[in-house]
Design an enzyme around this catalytic site. Structure first.
Site, PDB file in Angstrom:
ATOM      1  CG  HIS A 191     -21.953 -30.574  -8.944  1.00 35.94           C
ATOM      2  ND1 HIS A 191     -22.198 -29.742  -9.998  1.00 35.94           N
ATOM      3  CD2 HIS A 191     -23.134 -30.716  -8.305  1.00 35.94           C
ATOM      4  CE1 HIS A 191     -23.458 -29.384  -9.991  1.00 35.94           C
ATOM      5  NE2 HIS A 191     -24.066 -29.955  -8.978  1.00 35.94           N
ATOM      6  CG  ASP A 205     -18.999 -30.550 -11.751  1.00 35.97           C
ATOM      7  OD1 ASP A 205     -20.140 -30.260 -11.394  1.00 35.97           O
ATOM      8  OD2 ASP A 205     -17.988 -29.953 -11.341  1.00 35.97           O
ATOM      9  CD  GLU A 240     -30.725 -22.947 -11.304  1.00 35.96           C
ATOM     10  OE1 GLU A 240     -29.864 -23.360 -10.502  1.00 35.96           O
ATOM     11  OE2 GLU A 240     -31.004 -23.516 -12.359  1.00 35.96           O
TER      12      GLU A 240
HETATM   13  C1  XUL Z   1     -29.813 -28.278 -11.016  1.00 35.89           C
HETATM   14  C2  XUL Z   1     -28.971 -27.227 -10.427  1.00 35.89           C
HETATM   15  C3  XUL Z   1     -27.685 -27.689  -9.855  1.00 35.89           C
HETATM   16  C4  XUL Z   1     -27.300 -27.011  -8.588  1.00 35.89           C
HETATM   17  C5  XUL Z   1     -26.065 -27.573  -7.935  1.00 35.89           C
HETATM   18  O1  XUL Z   1     -30.965 -27.824 -11.598  1.00 35.89           O
HETATM   19  O2  XUL Z   1     -29.307 -26.073 -10.448  1.00 35.89           O
HETATM   20  O3  XUL Z   1     -26.696 -27.541 -10.810  1.00 35.89           O
HETATM   21  O4  XUL Z   1     -27.101 -25.659  -8.775  1.00 35.89           O
HETATM   22  O5  XUL Z   1     -26.158 -28.929  -7.709  1.00 35.89           O
HETATM   23 CO    CO Z   2     -28.433 -24.333  -9.682  1.00 36.61          CO
END
Ligand code: XUL
Ligand code: CO
Length: 437
Positions: A101, A104, A268
């Site tokens: 990001h 970060d 995810e």
């Molecule tokens: C939050 C998450 C983030 C994204 C990128 O749960 O998964 O880290 O992957 O913003």
């Molecule tokens: Co993520």
């Protein structure tokens, strides 16, 4: 070059019998599976945020992590100090990719201009390290959820000023992602959702989100950024309801607003289970729509209801994930991105190695298991056979669009009862899959 991990050398593949905790037991990057090396199948990626910024703090306790390279530094000096450490870890693990990001890698400034300057300083260092190591950027993203201005959302904020600040930040994040040769750009809707419907005009917020994403697509074209755009579904946390709640909701949103040609999904594992789905379900939903893009590889804890972002060590889940990946032709622009963090109690720097080694080995096992299941053929044959009434006769005629309710009623009246309704064989299939895990 100074080393922060002098006692750890490049992690090597030593095979399943190795007892060396700093070796791969399954991930053999050059080993060929289904005609491609493991390295090219898995496209592993390490994330900047958890690896470098995770301090082990939680809402009840102070940071615990021991990170000698951070000691005594803050602001841009801290940000600069972390870059070579990150690349040392990535290089020693043999990670071909990383993700970050904007906020970060570099700190928030007092103004947008100052934040942009900080980011430029760090991007120059990232670029040097990419050139030195050959490690590439899987995707970049903008952090639109930490600063207080984003408390009601970014593109979905009720404040048009916040929308403007978000646009400016994403514009810059796209530029630096492009500058670093990023192969993708991810939108995770950090606070794009609501805490209460009493203060929320949902339709207006969704319209704004779509407008924002169209602006991003237009700007990417303008600057010649050809990377893949991703949306990352998550149902809740930090808001009660996030608009990108799961794969199906994202696909519906993208279709409704004519964005589907430009986006794939970054799925995810922990977000899938928070949405009440298995990761394999989410991947199948995306795959069926031609939108299976990239994987944020982690897991939750079955007994905890939040996003714990743990490293996945369960070979069964990894096998399911790799089966669906192979089924849809593999990862092309995306990767297996370790959006995962060590536990608060795993305080030592070397825990950053054990965690990633475990995750990489787990996905390598998943890949090998999935390829073996496919080579064996029984599972695939079973599914094919299960739908065989569609291959000829009545089924083929329905699929070809040659039947209607009236013709099918005539068939059913004549037939008396449907006779081709065989067992689903769930337990038989579970046993079959277990032969490979
Ligand atoms: C939050 C998450 C983030 C994204 C990128 O749960 O998964 O880290 O992957 O913003
Ligand atoms: Co993520």
């Amino acid at each position: 070059m100074s080393s922060h991990f002098p006692s750890i050398s490049r992690i090597a593949y030593e095979g399943p019998k190795s007892k060396n905790p700093l070796a791969f037991k399954h991930y053999n990057p050059d080993e060929v599976v289904e005609g491609k090396t493991m390295r090219d199948h898995l496209r592993f990626s390490i994330v900047y945020w958890h690896t470098m910024c995770g301090q082990g703090g939680d809402m009840f306790g102070a940071p615990t992590a021991i990170r000698p390279w951070d000691a005594g530094k803050s602001g841009i000096e801290l940000a600069k100090a972390r870059v070579p450490v990150f690349f040392e870890i990535a290089e020693k693990l043999g990670m071909p990719y990383y993700a970050f990001h904007d906020r970060d890698v570099a700190p928030h400034g007092q103004t947008l201009r100052e934040s942009n300057e900080y980011l430029d300083t760090i991007v120059a260092l990232l670029k040097e390290q990419q050139q030195r190591t050959g490690i590439k950027l899987l995707w970049g993203t903008a952090q639109l959820f930490v600063h207080p201005r984003f408390m009601h959302g970014a593109a979905t904020s009720p404040s048009s000023e916040v929308f403007a600040f978000s646009a400016a930040q994403v514009k810059k994040a796209l530029e630096v992602t492009h500058e670093l040769g990023g192969e993708g750009y991810t939108f995770w809707g950090g606070r794009e959702g609501y805490m209460t419907l009493w203060n929320t005009d949902m339709k207006r917020e969704l319209d704004h989100l779509a407008k924002f994403l169209h602006m991003a697509v237009d700007y990417a074209k303008q600057i010649g950024f050809k990377g893949q755009f991703y949306i990352e579904p998550k149902p809740k946390e930090p808001t009660k309801h996030q608009y990108d709640s799961d794969a199906a909701a994202c696909l519906n949103f993208l279709r409704e607003y004519d964005l589907l040609p430009y986006f794939k999904l970054n799925l995810e594992t922990n977000h899938a289970t928070l949405a009440g789905h298995s990761m394999q379900h989410e991947m199948e939903v995306a795959g069926a729509a031609g939108a299976l893009g990239s994987l944020d590889a982690n897991t939750g804890d079955l007994l905890l209801g939040w996003d714990t972002d743990q490293f996945l060590t369960d070979a069964s889940t990894a096998t399911q994930m790799m089966l669906t990946t192979l089924k849809y032709g593999g990862l092309t622009t995306g990767g297996v991105n370790f959006d995962a963090k060590v536990r608060r109690e795993s305080v030592d720097p070397e825990d950053l190695f054990y965690s990633h080694i475990g995750g990489m080995d787990t996905f390598a096992r998943g890949l090998k298991n999935a390829a073996a299941i496919r080579a064996d053929g029984r599972l695939g044959d079973f599914v094919k056979q299960r739908y065989s009434t569609w291959d000829t006769g009545l089924g083929a005629s329905i699929e070809a669009g040659k039947e209607s309710f009236s013709s099918l009623e005539a068939f059913a009246l004549e037939k008396g009862e449907a006779t081709q309704v065989p067992s689903g064989r769930q337990e038989f299939l579970e046993n079959l899959v277990n032969e490979f895990i």
